[in-house]
Design a protein around this motif. Structure first.
Motif, PDB file in Angstrom:
ATOM      1  N   MET A   1      30.728  -7.950  23.435  1.00 40.87           N
ATOM      2  CA  MET A   1      31.769  -6.884  22.725  1.00 40.87           C
ATOM      3  C   MET A   1      33.178  -6.762  23.345  1.00 40.87           C
ATOM      4  O   MET A   1      32.846  -6.574  24.616  1.00 40.87           O
ATOM      5  N   LYS A   2      34.143  -7.071  22.677  1.00 38.49           N
ATOM      6  CA  LYS A   2      35.578  -6.994  23.479  1.00 38.49           C
ATOM      7  C   LYS A   2      36.340  -5.834  22.703  1.00 38.49           C
ATOM      8  O   LYS A   2      36.439  -6.074  21.763  1.00 38.49           O
ATOM      9  N   LEU A   3      36.716  -5.201  23.715  1.00 41.46           N
ATOM     10  CA  LEU A   3      37.866  -4.064  23.126  1.00 41.46           C
ATOM     11  C   LEU A   3      39.045  -4.057  23.815  1.00 41.46           C
ATOM     12  O   LEU A   3      39.133  -4.008  25.187  1.00 41.46           O
ATOM     13  N   HIS A   4      40.095  -3.765  23.023  1.00 40.71           N
ATOM     14  CA  HIS A   4      41.485  -3.476  23.743  1.00 40.71           C
ATOM     15  C   HIS A   4      41.613  -1.733  23.480  1.00 40.71           C
ATOM     16  O   HIS A   4      41.888  -1.371  22.162  1.00 40.71           O
ATOM     17  N   ILE A  18      24.177   3.819  33.139  1.00 40.13           N
ATOM     18  CA  ILE A  18      22.656   3.842  33.130  1.00 40.13           C
ATOM     19  C   ILE A  18      22.032   2.565  33.120  1.00 40.13           C
ATOM     20  O   ILE A  18      21.213   2.137  33.675  1.00 40.13           O
ATOM     21  N   SER A  19      22.664   1.670  32.111  1.00 41.37           N
ATOM     22  CA  SER A  19      22.112   0.329  31.934  1.00 41.37           C
ATOM     23  C   SER A  19      23.357  -0.551  31.132  1.00 41.37           C
ATOM     24  O   SER A  19      24.133   0.133  30.541  1.00 41.37           O
ATOM     25  N   GLY A  20      23.214  -1.675  31.294  1.00 39.94           N
ATOM     26  CA  GLY A  20      24.155  -2.819  30.744  1.00 39.94           C
ATOM     27  C   GLY A  20      25.200  -3.110  31.822  1.00 39.94           C
ATOM     28  O   GLY A  20      25.131  -2.715  33.174  1.00 39.94           O
ATOM     29  N   GLU A  21      26.230  -3.803  31.495  1.00 44.91           N
ATOM     30  CA  GLU A  21      27.338  -4.375  32.484  1.00 44.91           C
ATOM     31  C   GLU A  21      28.741  -4.175  31.785  1.00 44.91           C
ATOM     32  O   GLU A  21      28.606  -4.352  30.481  1.00 44.91           O
ATOM     33  N   ILE A  22      29.849  -3.875  32.420  1.00 44.52           N
ATOM     34  CA  ILE A  22      30.726  -3.583  31.645  1.00 44.52           C
ATOM     35  C   ILE A  22      31.992  -4.097  32.674  1.00 44.52           C
ATOM     36  O   ILE A  22      32.091  -4.036  33.873  1.00 44.52           O
ATOM     37  N   TYR A  23      32.683  -5.157  32.094  1.00 44.72           N
ATOM     38  CA  TYR A  23      33.853  -5.629  32.605  1.00 44.72           C
ATOM     39  C   TYR A  23      35.311  -4.983  32.140  1.00 44.72           C
ATOM     40  O   TYR A  23      35.419  -4.908  30.883  1.00 44.72           O
ATOM     41  N   VAL A  48      43.610  -1.008  28.334  1.00 47.37           N
ATOM     42  CA  VAL A  48      42.588  -1.537  29.256  1.00 47.37           C
ATOM     43  C   VAL A  48      41.724  -2.409  28.179  1.00 47.37           C
ATOM     44  O   VAL A  48      41.217  -2.242  27.155  1.00 47.37           O
ATOM     45  N   TYR A  49      41.397  -3.528  28.875  1.00 46.94           N
ATOM     46  CA  TYR A  49      40.507  -4.569  27.967  1.00 46.94           C
ATOM     47  C   TYR A  49      39.162  -4.281  28.800  1.00 46.94           C
ATOM     48  O   TYR A  49      38.979  -4.384  29.759  1.00 46.94           O
ATOM     49  N   GLU A  50      38.152  -4.225  27.941  1.00 49.92           N
ATOM     50  CA  GLU A  50      36.869  -4.086  28.040  1.00 49.92           C
ATOM     51  C   GLU A  50      35.848  -5.000  27.600  1.00 49.92           C
ATOM     52  O   GLU A  50      36.099  -5.345  26.223  1.00 49.92           O
ATOM     53  N   GLU A  51      34.965  -5.330  28.237  1.00 51.46           N
ATOM     54  CA  GLU A  51      33.969  -6.361  27.749  1.00 51.46           C
ATOM     55  C   GLU A  51      32.711  -5.965  27.992  1.00 51.46           C
ATOM     56  O   GLU A  51      32.212  -5.693  29.136  1.00 51.46           O
ATOM     57  N   LYS A  52      31.806  -6.171  27.035  1.00 48.08           N
ATOM     58  CA  LYS A  52      30.327  -5.815  27.524  1.00 48.08           C
ATOM     59  C   LYS A  52      29.631  -7.258  26.816  1.00 48.08           C
ATOM     60  O   LYS A  52      29.711  -7.546  25.795  1.00 48.08           O
ATOM     61  N   LYS A  53      28.380  -7.435  27.698  1.00 46.18           N
ATOM     62  CA  LYS A  53      27.650  -8.671  27.261  1.00 46.18           C
ATOM     63  C   LYS A  53      26.851  -8.446  25.844  1.00 46.18           C
ATOM     64  O   LYS A  53      26.339  -7.370  25.850  1.00 46.18           O
ATOM     65  N   ILE A  56      22.502  -6.917  25.491  1.00 45.76           N
ATOM     66  CA  ILE A  56      22.175  -6.165  26.619  1.00 45.76           C
ATOM     67  C   ILE A  56      22.477  -4.610  26.160  1.00 45.76           C
ATOM     68  O   ILE A  56      23.668  -4.453  26.074  1.00 45.76           O
ATOM     69  N   PRO A  57      21.265  -3.886  26.217  1.00 45.06           N
ATOM     70  CA  PRO A  57      21.570  -2.578  25.803  1.00 45.06           C
ATOM     71  C   PRO A  57      22.439  -1.734  26.654  1.00 45.06           C
ATOM     72  O   PRO A  57      22.265  -2.070  27.815  1.00 45.06           O
ATOM     73  N   ASN A  58      23.546  -0.977  26.229  1.00 42.72           N
ATOM     74  CA  ASN A  58      24.421  -0.235  27.161  1.00 42.72           C
ATOM     75  C   ASN A  58      24.281   1.144  27.035  1.00 42.72           C
ATOM     76  O   ASN A  58      24.134   1.704  26.148  1.00 42.72           O
TER      77      ASN A  58
END
Length: 270
Positions: A1-4, A18-23, A48-53, A56-58
């Motif tokens: 998931m990619k967010l601006h 708590i879980s998952g990864e965030i760039y 802010v550009y945000e990306e989650k794989k 993978i539960p976040n």
């Protein structure tokens, strides 16, 4: 998931992943957040550009408020100035803050809150304030005397110190030795290191040790005792305590979960 995400107004946020990864990427800066990691950000008028794989539960706890809401709690001008100094320390950044048992307990209590309606709102608001207070305690609020002016050569020396800490994390250099090697006094080394990298030298050592511990257990197949010694712990109990604080479980629990997952993956491949 990619967010601006466009942050149009001043925003102070405390989060705990708590879980998952965030760039995240913003204004030429970037951060990578993994599980059991907390961040503080203070941003205004920035995208802010945000990306989650995928897959993978976040699960992320966020407490957001306008900085002015924090200043409301200052009792006098001196306290207000101290709080403003603390806020400026994080302006324009997403910084990692020290993970403590008290913060993890507060996060768990908020996540597992069973109240409903008015009681839930009162409980969550009180816990949010508790979370902010615990963050302030771990972040050194009350001990800051303003940000330090760092010259170009100071930054160069601090970056060299950062490299040396990562090289010698298994047998860490003393502050005095590190100070001599990079040519910067001990006070500027400790305070400047925190301002430039958002963590203390000790915290970086702990992070590198815990990262290498996983490598020894997963790749080298070392047991817990040998892993502890390999990353610089003479006492297995101290290693286990630090591991649990960092990853939220004991090394034995982690290994059991990892081996189960690995075995399942091999069966799927076969």
């Amino acid at each position: 998931m990619k967010l601006h995400i466009q942050e149009a107004c001043p925003l102070f946020e405390l989060s705990y992943n708590i879980s998952g990864e965030i760039y995240c990427e913003w204004n030429g800066k970037e951060s990578h957040t993994e599980k059991q990691m907390g961040n503080v950000l203070f941003l205004e008028d920035v995208q802010v550009y945000e990306e989650k794989k995928a897959g993978i539960p976040n699960q992320l706890l966020e407490i957001r408020l306008a900085p002015s809401e924090l200043l409301y709690y200052a009792e006098d001008l001196s306290e207000r100035q101290q709080m403003e100094t603390w806020l400026r320390h994080h302006r324009g950044n997403i910084d990692r803050y020290p993970d403590t048992a008290a913060i993890r307990k507060c996060v768990s209590e908020m996540i597992h809150c069973t109240y409903r309606g008015t009681l839930r709102r009162l409980y969550m608001e009180s816990k949010a304030l508790e979370f902010i207070a615990l963050f302030g305690e771990s972040d050194g609020y009350g001990s800051m005397s303003g940000t330090m002016t760092l010259r170009h050569d100071d930054i160069t020396n601090l970056k060299r110190a950062h490299e040396l800490v990562q090289i010698h994390f298994e047998q860490p250099l003393s502050i005095r030795e590190l100070s001599k090697r990079v040519g910067i006094n001990e006070f500027k080394l400790k305070k400047g290191f925190r301002e430039l990298f958002g963590m203390t030298i000790f915290e970086l050592v702990r992070i590198k040790r815990m990262e290498k511990a996983l490598w020894y257990m997963e790749v080298e197949g070392l047991n817990i005792g040998k892993t502890a010694v390999s990353v610089g712990y003479s006492n297995v109990s101290n290693f286990t305590t630090t591991f649990r604080k960092h990853y939220g479980c004991n090394p034995s629990e982690y290994l059991k979960s990892y081996r189960t997952t690995e075995f399942g993956a091999k069966q799927t491949v076969d």
